[in-house]
Motif scaffolding. Structure first.
Motif, PDB file in Angstrom:
ATOM      1  N   GLU A  80     -10.574  -7.804   4.645  1.00 37.73           N
ATOM      2  CA  GLU A  80      -9.245  -8.400   4.756  1.00 37.73           C
ATOM      3  C   GLU A  80      -8.248  -7.408   5.358  1.00 37.73           C
ATOM      4  N   ALA A 122      -4.619  -3.739  -5.577  1.00 37.81           N
ATOM      5  CA  ALA A 122      -5.849  -4.229  -6.206  1.00 37.81           C
ATOM      6  C   ALA A 122      -6.193  -5.617  -5.678  1.00 37.81           C
ATOM      7  N   GLY A 123      -7.486  -5.875  -5.566  1.00 37.74           N
ATOM      8  CA  GLY A 123      -7.939  -7.196  -5.152  1.00 37.74           C
ATOM      9  C   GLY A 123      -8.000  -7.409  -3.658  1.00 37.74           C
ATOM     10  N   ARG A 124      -7.708  -6.389  -2.861  1.00 40.41           N
ATOM     11  CA  ARG A 124      -7.773  -6.512  -1.397  1.00 40.41           C
ATOM     12  C   ARG A 124      -9.097  -5.933  -0.909  1.00 40.41           C
ATOM     13  N   SER A 125      -9.839  -6.690  -0.141  1.00 38.79           N
ATOM     14  CA  SER A 125     -11.156  -6.238   0.330  1.00 38.79           C
ATOM     15  C   SER A 125     -11.018  -5.428   1.608  1.00 38.79           C
ATOM     16  N   SER A 150       0.843  -1.205   0.000  1.00 40.57           N
ATOM     17  CA  SER A 150       0.000   0.000   0.000  1.00 40.57           C
ATOM     18  C   SER A 150       0.874   1.248   0.000  1.00 40.57           C
ATOM     19  N   GLU A 179     -13.310   0.966  -7.012  1.00 34.80           N
ATOM     20  CA  GLU A 179     -13.315  -0.388  -6.450  1.00 34.80           C
ATOM     21  C   GLU A 179     -11.985  -0.768  -5.796  1.00 34.80           C
ATOM     22  N   ARG A 180     -11.113   0.193  -5.586  1.00 33.51           N
ATOM     23  CA  ARG A 180      -9.898  -0.065  -4.810  1.00 33.51           C
ATOM     24  C   ARG A 180     -10.179   0.232  -3.340  1.00 33.51           C
ATOM     25  N   THR A 181      -9.535  -0.500  -2.457  1.00 36.87           N
ATOM     26  CA  THR A 181      -9.728  -0.329  -1.019  1.00 36.87           C
ATOM     27  C   THR A 181      -8.794   0.748  -0.479  1.00 36.87           C
ATOM     28  N   GLN A 193     -14.276   0.633   0.018  1.00 30.86           N
ATOM     29  CA  GLN A 193     -13.988   0.674  -1.407  1.00 30.86           C
ATOM     30  C   GLN A 193     -14.427   2.014  -1.975  1.00 30.86           C
TER      31      GLN A 193
END
Length: 361
Positions: A110, A104-107, A47, A215-217, A203
């Motif tokens: 999580e 990307a892809g991290r909720s 990050s 849609e990125r966290t 998000q």
């Protein structure tokens, strides 16, 4: 002529759009200049810091329950209905605010769980947690927006208080619409007291200027470390007060202290109270107005009442502890109505939190 005006208007609009587009959010490859992690909470791997602010000393409210509507007649600076938690704790110390853009892809869940693990590894305790609409207020708003319901992020910061430029990565991270909000508050034991931490993950939902973040966290982290306030305000002597009142009719004092949102005088107010008493004893004919002032944090009516009660506490102390005739004293509170500086930064807000002695006769 009208055609020329119309063409000029269109051209200006296109220029503005192009200027805005040139400042669109982009996926960062490094932290913003001057930003760094706080030693108490390491970052999620991969990050980057997109917004950062640190204050050496300030106050901070930590919510310990969901935000509830304060009343139909209570609105914030953006005309949103005010939401407040029934349980909260007010702390003071060095405050760091960091916004991270996650890979990307991290909720949001999580990322939140990873931060909770870090807190527990440090011997800390999670005090409150919530998600989505359970947190109260508008779950789709970040720090921006008006005419609706206050959001959880607005409890901490409004878009107008952010130092990030419009359309920048920082502003996009903290002022866009959001989804899948998660939150927790915790404390971590430290030498000299507990540090308090809040982590809000969500998000970003934006397909215009901030579409790169869509849609990125994002993780918004607040850390307040226990730290004594630097005593930089010099006690104003009675003679200096007399000179200021003689030339301007008033003197602003910063040596009278109260706990956050309270009207009980703190013991360290003693030296300044003694100098006010000395001023009044040196001139038995002098009568004064004791005026309480606040910054603009909080509701208008609440601050007006708080400033009045603080002024009354000063009058009561002068009469009871220094034997000043109460007929020579009058208390008033003006809340945030007479700022001495801008409320946009903490140093200005500190100048606005004051007590003034104003000549009555």
């Amino acid at each position: 002529m009208l055609k020329r005006i119309a063409m000029l208007t269109v051209a200006m609009g296109l220029f503005g759009a192009m200027a805005a587009a040139s400042a669109d959010a982009i996926i960062p490859t490094r932290d913003i200049a001057g930003a760094r992690d706080n030693a108490l909470l390491k970052r999620y791997d991969g990050s980057f810091i997109v917004s950062y602010e640190r204050l050496a000393f300030t106050d901070f409210k930590v919510p310990l329950s969901r935000l509830e509507k304060a009343g139909d007649d209570q609105h914030d600076r953006m005309n949103n209905r005010v939401f407040k938690p029934k349980e909260e704790i007010e702390v003071e110390g060095a405050r760091t605010r960091i916004a991270y853009l996650l890979p990307a892809g991290r909720s949001p869940l999580e990322v939140l769980r990873n931060y909770q693990d870090v807190v527990k590894e440090a011997g800390g305790e999670v005090l409150y947690t919530c998600k989505k609409e359970e947190c109260g207020g508008d779950p789709e708003r970040a720090s921006d927006g008006g005419g609706g319901e206050m959001s959880l992020m607005m409890y901490f910061v409004y878009a107008s208080q952010l130092k990030d430029a419009d359309f920048s990565n920082g502003k996009c991270a903290l002022a866009s619409h959001i989804d899948d909000q998660r939150f927790f508050a915790a404390k971590i034991p430290q030498d000299g007291g507990d540090a308090y931490v809040t982590v809000q993950t969500f998000q970003v939902k934006d397909d215009l200027y901030c579409k790169a973040f869509n849609e990125r966290t994002v993780a918004l982290v607040h850390i307040v470390e226990p730290k004594p306030r630097e005593q930089k305000m010099v006690v104003v002597k009675a003679e200096e007060m007399a000179r200021s009142i003689g030339s301007t009719g008033r003197v602003a004092l910063y040596g009278i202290f109260f706990d956050t949102d309270r009207a009980d005088l703190k013991p360290e107010s003693g030296p300044t109270l003694a100098e006010i008493a000395g001023l009044l004893k040196a001139d038995p004919r002098l009568a004064v107005l004791i005026v309480g002032h606040t910054d603009n944090q909080g509701a208008f009516d609440h601050n007006l009442d708080l400033s009045r009660r603080r002024a009354e506490a000063v009058v009561k102390a002068l009469a009871a502890n220094y034997r000043i005739d109460p007929r020579r004293l009058r208390a008033a509170g003006v809340g945030m109505m007479a700022p001495a500086a801008s409320n946009d930064a903490e140093d200005g807000r500190a100048r606005n939190r004051r007590v003034e002695v104003v000549k009555l006769n």
